[in-house]
Design an enzyme around this catalytic site. Structure first.
Site, short mmCIF file in Angstrom:
data_model
loop_
_atom_site.label_atom_id
_atom_site.label_comp_id
_atom_site.label_asym_id
_atom_site.label_seq_id
_atom_site.Cartn_x
_atom_site.Cartn_y
_atom_site.Cartn_z
N ASP A 248 113.65 58.22 114.05
CA ASP A 248 113.72 57.32 112.91
C ASP A 248 115.12 57.46 112.32
OD1 ASP A 248 112.98 55.46 111.01
OD2 ASP A 248 111.07 56.42 110.58
N GLU A 458 105.60 47.69 97.08
CA GLU A 458 105.05 48.64 98.05
C GLU A 458 105.88 48.50 99.30
OE1 GLU A 458 101.02 47.90 99.24
OE2 GLU A 458 101.31 45.74 99.44
#
Length: 715
Positions: A248, A458
């Site tokens: 990542d 979110e």
């Protein structure tokens, strides 16, 4: 003079060709391939390449593309066949854009063929900001949808890849976002193998996913991008993964900066490379050569990583190309056919949570008008969710309803309130748009109140920009700001009130469930979302979406966010009754189930079971139905879920039509996972449930019917 070099010989295996290619590269050239922006090696015909590309629900961040509903919405379709078709469209657009960009010499970020999707993490807690990137809380549903999406991205050519999919984030990753760079997720072995790993295993073993991305956090003490258990023992050992592993973004910096498992950047590069992380999204691998000079790694370990990367690039047609994929022209990007498919998908995601009979609205009965109210009513940003492309045409809910009604009726619009602040205008008093909303409702035949969230409320930690919540996560699942006050004010007018929830996660809607006339969960419905909502409200189709997550009553019910135990989480281990159950969704028509049959009532250990059931549309409207299959182990020697999804099929039935549906229960759905993480099937009896919902008391009350059941024995 050398004959055709092996790396150009298409008759050889990809691995042989890649190994030959790497053998011809200098050490500097090999090192230059290990970061996400890999350098060109012109003398060997290797163009520069950027590994970082996104395709969560459409080609993202690379300009114009079809923006499908967000992943959590696509999960609500409960339709792996449809998801495969969507992924096929996404990969077509990725190829179309890659072909066009490459022809112009543009090989920038987001314009390649290695797509860092799907996200098959388990959405264990509704507060997690990235949950809407996933396919929900259930490992079986996530597995089936993950496999379908990977296959759609990677194409049907027997030899070459259309695009390369990437299953992420491996593994045990679902918040909190604010601590992901230092957090150590510690699931039990039972939860690891029962909940967190199955979708990754299916993507690797069934779909042959080309890449896996490691998570930021540690799992059981080791960083996920240098985790012996996950990467060595499980992924490449037990599962036989042959593709490449990617970190990542900037996760390797966390090794020494946050996890403190290494002392410096050279040690971090060495640890990740030795454990099998092949390409670094970030800059740590810029230091690979200094790590080599310090004796922390060997050149053979560099070769191993570069060989895997070159294998993937050759599979994608780096040298000889792939004629049928190279022929995809830019006109296939954002095409009318793809926009039509997008609208179809958006319609299939819509999930009806409550309806007292007010829906569908009748256009001919609208005399005064329709009030379209709320901070998500005319929001473009809400439509897309995160990791999205740019649509050439956005249809907000206000747009969709206005276009649907045309000149037939007046549409009154009010923003109603800010999404999370207590006022829209900074100098105004709190609730400064509520009076306007009430006025609009009083002058209308129905009020459509569009509430919820968007990607700024979110999302991912680094994407957080509004100050709402904690670094992308939500602190509470209740409606934010003045939204509930707005809804109460509109409902108090006595005008039929329809709540359209637009969010990527479960929200506490207890007051709405008790007081408004209808509730539609529209999720983040994509660029065509407004048209899909309008068609639903006025009955152009019957909804059949199902919840891929459990809806809870309040934040207070949720376990500690940091606790990765599944105890008390999701429908499989929840002890209290939720607000809405997993697998739930209403329809405008009705369905009757009959004649449930099993292929055998006694089977050998390890054999599958075929289940057939007849489904009749007993209503007056054509519509889709989702046949859901659940299994319960009646005699397990360890704790097992209350019941688990083990099959589903979305079907279309005309009014009065009946179909027989057959589904196979795989042997792995009969396995228990013991406390040591061992998986096996125990002899004993199992109950199978077949119906339009899960086999719990709340689902039966909400839908008015209960699934059929049958029992079989494993010998």
């Amino acid at each position: 003079m050398e004959s055709t070099p092996k790396y150009l010989d298409a008759s050889l295996s990809f691995e042989e060709r890649a190994a030959d290619l790497v053998s011809r590269m200098t050490l500097d050239e090999k090192a230059s391939q290990l970061t996400y922006h890999s350098a060109a090696v012109e003398r060997l015909g290797i163009p520069e390449y950027n590994w970082w590309n996104e395709a969560l629900h459409g080609v993202a961040r690379a300009g114009t593309a079809t923006v499908f509903p967000q992943a959590i919405a696509l999960a609500a379709m409960f339709d792996d066949d449809e998801l495969f078709q969507i992924a096929d469209i996404i990969s077509t657009e990725a190829r179309a854009k890659y072909n066009a960009y490459s022809a112009e010499g543009d090989r920038d970020i987001y314009k390649g063929l290695t797509m860092w999707s799907p996200n098959v993490n388990i959405f264990r807690d509704p507060r997690w900001g990235r949950g809407h990137e996933t396919y929900g809380e259930d490992p079986y549903l996530t597995s089936r949808l993950g496999v379908a999406f990977v296959k759609g991205l990677q194409g049907d050519d027997p030899k070459y890849l259309k695009t390369a999919a990437c299953a992420k984030h491996f593994a045990v990753h679902s918040g909190p976002e604010s601590e992901r760079h230092e957090f150590n997720a510690c699931p039990t072995q039972k939860d690891l193998w029962e909940t967190y790993l199955p979708a990754f295993e299916a993507c690797v073993k069934e779909a042959k996913v080309e890449a896996v991305m490691g998570a930021y956090n540690r799992t059981l003490g080791e960083p996920c991008c240098a985790n012996k258990l996950l990467m060595d023992d499980i992924l490449r050992g037990q599962w036989g993964f042959k593709g490449h592993y990617v970190s990542d973004c900037w996760a390797l910096l966390d090794f020494h900066e946050h996890h403190k498992v290494t002392k410096n950047i050279q040690e971090s590069a060495a640890l990740a490379l030795k454990r099998g992380c092949d390409v670094n999204c970030g800059s740590v691998y810029v230091h690979v050569l200094s790590a080599l000079q310090e004796g922390l790694i060997t050149e053979a370990e560099i070769d191993r990583a570069v060989t895997r990367l070159m294998t993937s690039r050759i599979k994608l047609g780096m040298y000889e190309g792939v004629e049928k994929y190279d022929a995809i022209g830019y006109d296939q990007n954002d095409s009318p056919a793809h926009r039509a498919a997008n609208l179809k998908a958006s319609c299939k995601t819509m999930t009806l949570l409550k309806n007292d009979g007010v829906l569908p609205l009748c256009k001919d009965n609208i005399k005064k008008g329709v009030a379209v109210i709320g901070p998500n009513a005319d929001s473009r940003i809400m439509l897309a969710g995160n990791y999205h492309g740019t649509s050439s045409h956005y249809v907000t809910i206000l747009d969709g309803i206005t276009a649907y009604l045309g000149d037939a009726a007046r549409v009154y619009y009010s923003e109603g309130c800010h999404k999370y602040k207590d006022r829209v205008e900074p100098l105004a008093r709190p609730g400064d748009r509520i009076a306007e909303a009430v006025f609009c409702a009083k002058h209308s035949d129905a009020a459509v109140v569009c509430l919820g969230l968007d990607e700024t409320m979110e999302g991912e930690e680094s994407h957080q920009s509004t100050g709402f919540g904690a670094a992308g996560d939500r602190e509470a699942i209740e409606l934010p700001g003045e939204q509930l006050d707005l809804l109460k004010a509109v409902q108090a007018t006595g005008v039929p009130t329809i709540l359209v929830l637009c969010a990527g996660s479960a929200m506490a809607l207890g007051w709405a469930q008790e007081n408004v006339n209808a509730i539609v969960d529209a999720w983040y419905p994509g660029a065509e979302g407004g048209n899909a909502v309008a068609k639903l409200l006025f009955g152009d189709y019957s909804p059949a979406g199902r919840l891929p997550v459990t809806f809870y009553h309040s934040t207070d019910e949720l376990p500690d966010f940091h606790d990765y135990s599944m105890k008390g989480r999701t429908y499989r281990y929840l002890t209290a009754e939720p607000l809405y159950p997993f697998g739930y969704g209403l329809s405008y028509t009705s369905f009757a189930y009959s004649d449930l049959k099993l292929s055998a009532d006694k089977i050998a250990n390890g054999d599958p079971v075929t289940v057939s059931v007849k489904v009749r549309n007993t209503g007056k409207m054509d519509g889709d139905e989702v046949v859901e299959l659940y299994i319960k182990d009646n005699e397990a020697s360890v704790d097992v879920p209350h019941f688990s999804l083990c099959g589903f099929k979305r079907i279309t039935l005309a009014a009065g039509e009946e179909k027989e549906v057959s589904l196979t229960i795989r042997p792995e759905s009969m396995r228990i996972v013991d406390n040591d993480g061992k998986r096996y099937i125990e002899p004993g009896t199992f109950t199978v449930y077949a119906g339009g919902s899960a086999p719990d008391a709340l689902s039966a009350r909400l839908t008015g019917s209960a699934p059929l059941s049958a029992v079989f024995t494993v010998l």
